[in-house]
Design an enzyme around this catalytic site. Structure first.
Site, PDB file in Angstrom:
ATOM      1  N   ASP A   1      -0.477 -12.403   6.462  1.00 52.10           N
ATOM      2  CA  ASP A   1      -1.995 -12.218   5.823  1.00 52.10           C
ATOM      3  C   ASP A   1      -2.920 -12.659   6.885  1.00 52.10           C
ATOM      4  OD1 ASP A   1      -4.572 -12.625   4.757  1.00 52.10           O
ATOM      5  OD2 ASP A   1      -3.709 -11.857   2.705  1.00 52.10           O
ATOM      6  N   GLY A   2      -3.799 -11.619   7.468  1.00 50.27           N
ATOM      7  CA  GLY A   2      -4.553 -12.122   8.264  1.00 50.27           C
ATOM      8  C   GLY A   2      -5.723 -12.927   8.051  1.00 50.27           C
TER       9      GLY A   2
ATOM     10  N   ASP B   1     -10.086   0.347   5.420  1.00 49.65           N
ATOM     11  CA  ASP B   1     -11.142   0.208   4.785  1.00 49.65           C
ATOM     12  C   ASP B   1     -10.945  -0.584   3.550  1.00 49.65           C
ATOM     13  OD1 ASP B   1     -12.538   2.197   5.887  1.00 49.65           O
ATOM     14  OD2 ASP B   1     -11.316   3.685   5.417  1.00 49.65           O
TER      15      ASP B   1
ATOM     16  N   ASP C   1      -8.877  -5.132  13.072  1.00 49.06           N
ATOM     17  CA  ASP C   1      -8.537  -3.502  13.020  1.00 49.06           C
ATOM     18  C   ASP C   1      -8.095  -3.364  11.687  1.00 49.06           C
ATOM     19  OD1 ASP C   1      -7.927  -1.063  13.594  1.00 49.06           O
ATOM     20  OD2 ASP C   1      -6.217  -1.352  14.904  1.00 49.06           O
TER      21      ASP C   1
ATOM     22  N   GLU D   1      -0.312  -9.003  11.462  1.00 51.35           N
ATOM     23  CA  GLU D   1      -0.212  -7.651  10.489  1.00 51.35           C
ATOM     24  C   GLU D   1       0.452  -8.066   9.391  1.00 51.35           C
ATOM     25  OE1 GLU D   1      -0.284  -4.320   8.441  1.00 51.35           O
ATOM     26  OE2 GLU D   1      -1.442  -4.407  10.208  1.00 51.35           O
TER      27      GLU D   1
ATOM     28  N   GLN E   1       0.904  -1.231  -0.032  1.00 49.80           N
ATOM     29  CA  GLN E   1      -0.076   0.112  -0.010  1.00 49.80           C
ATOM     30  C   GLN E   1       0.832   1.298   0.022  1.00 49.80           C
ATOM     31  OE1 GLN E   1      -2.292  -0.657   3.579  1.00 49.80           O
ATOM     32  NE2 GLN E   1      -0.373  -1.490   4.554  1.00 49.80           N
TER      33      GLN E   1
ATOM     34  N   ASP F   1      -0.586  -0.027  13.554  1.00 51.09           N
ATOM     35  CA  ASP F   1      -0.076   0.978  14.671  1.00 51.09           C
ATOM     36  C   ASP F   1       0.098   0.572  15.983  1.00 51.09           C
ATOM     37  OD1 ASP F   1      -2.822   0.961  15.657  1.00 51.09           O
ATOM     38  OD2 ASP F   1      -3.366   2.140  13.722  1.00 51.09           O
TER      39      ASP F   1
END
Length: 315
Positions: A163-164, A189, A186, A132, A55, A110
């Site tokens: 990868d969750g 989007d 968590d 994460e 990302q 975070d």
């Protein structure tokens, strides 16, 4: 990859950053998630920008909200108001469960949720695992959001870089004793690597990984003001899998429309998720939390009439 010292600010470009009246501004422009509107913050400094494997990551120091983490053009957290979201998504399920010993966090790079969970170690929580996908988010949060990421290396916290979605798939077939009491999603989007977290199949994976009396919670990506139709659809997807589903919301001025919603679910129909099962004294609440309290827990589930009616129709 660029930090403030390396950036050529005169030639710096980013789709969400522009110059207005001689100042740099960030504007959250996303017609997919927030059609027809934008949230803006004045930038004092660009601290970091890079495109990781997964990302676009932008971190800047704002004039009024402190340091800001942006993924794919969408604000994830700011130093000013991050605690409201981190506390509600963490403490609603934790305080609704009698013995939340094993907790899994999907996403949360975070480390704000981890910070909140650490408050419960020795007070109900024994084991914390965070999964994460993007290691860079953790590393940059440690550097630029140290108050959020201060427990990233806590000895009682296990962090998996994975990868969750795949992590949950690999848990398939766990016996009940090895499942989790609480799972907190968590995620960012529903775009890019987070898109699959908002589908029925993901709720099925959560159901398989959580104990029969366990609780799951996830950010809904939307609030009642932005896209109630989508929100109703997401709640309906959860209700296809879980027997007991509720929706709550927190105040977040840095999120478009100033609110963010959470889907809370369990297979335990005896649980009233809208009220904390465990409570603390007001003095203890004041020491542990900045946003959450037993009263806030209950109030978060109280919705305006039109929104409550629309979401109840999906139950």
């Amino acid at each position: 990859m660029s930090d403030q010292l390396d950036l050529d600010l005169d030639n710096f470009t980013h789709p969400a950053v522009s110059k207005l009246n001689g100042a740099m501004w960030f504007h959250e422009l996303n017609d997919g998630c927030f059609p027809g509107q934008s949230f803006g913050l004045k930038i004092d400094k660009i601290l970091h920008h890079e495109k990781s494997e997964f990302q676009d990551i932008l971190i800047f120091q704002s004039s009024t909200f402190g340091n800001v983490l942006v993924l794919n053009g969408i604000i994830q957290c700011t130093e000013k108001d991050e605690f409201s979201y981190q506390e509600l998504i963490t403490h609603v399920p934790i305080m609704s469960h009698p013995y939340p010993k094993r907790v899994l966090v999907i996403g949360g790079g975070d480390c704000g949720v981890v910070r909140e969970l650490v408050k419960h170690l020795g007070k109900g929580v024994d084991d914390i695992t965070m999964v994460e996908i993007d290691k860079k988010v953790i590393e940059l949060s440690v550097k630029y959001l140290p108050e959020m990421a201060k427990f990233h290396d806590h000895p009682r916290v296990k962090i998996e870089i994975a990868d969750g979605f795949q992590f949950l798939q690999n848990l398939s077939g766990l016996d009940e004793s090895h499942k989790f009491d609480v799972i907190i999603t968590d995620s960012s989007d529903p775009e890019g690597p987070a898109e699959e977290f908002f589908q029925v199949n993901y709720f099925n994976l959560l159901k398989d990984a959580v104990k029969q009396d366990g609780i799951v919670i996830m950010q809904s990506s939307e609030n009642i003001w932005l896209n109630l139709t989508y929100l109703s659809s997401l709640k309906e997807k959860a209700a296809q899998v879980f027997s007991n589903v509720e929706y709550c919301q927190c105040y977040m001025p840095s999120y478009t429309s100033g609110q963010l919603g959470l889907i809370v679910a369990t297979m335990d129909t005896s649980k009233n998720l809208t009220r904390p099962l465990r409570t603390l004294s007001r003095d203890t609440e004041g020491k542990m939390f900045k946003y959450y309290s037993a009263a806030v827990h209950e109030a978060a589930f109280v919705l305006p009439t039109w929104a409550d009616r629309a979401l109840r129709e999906t139950s």
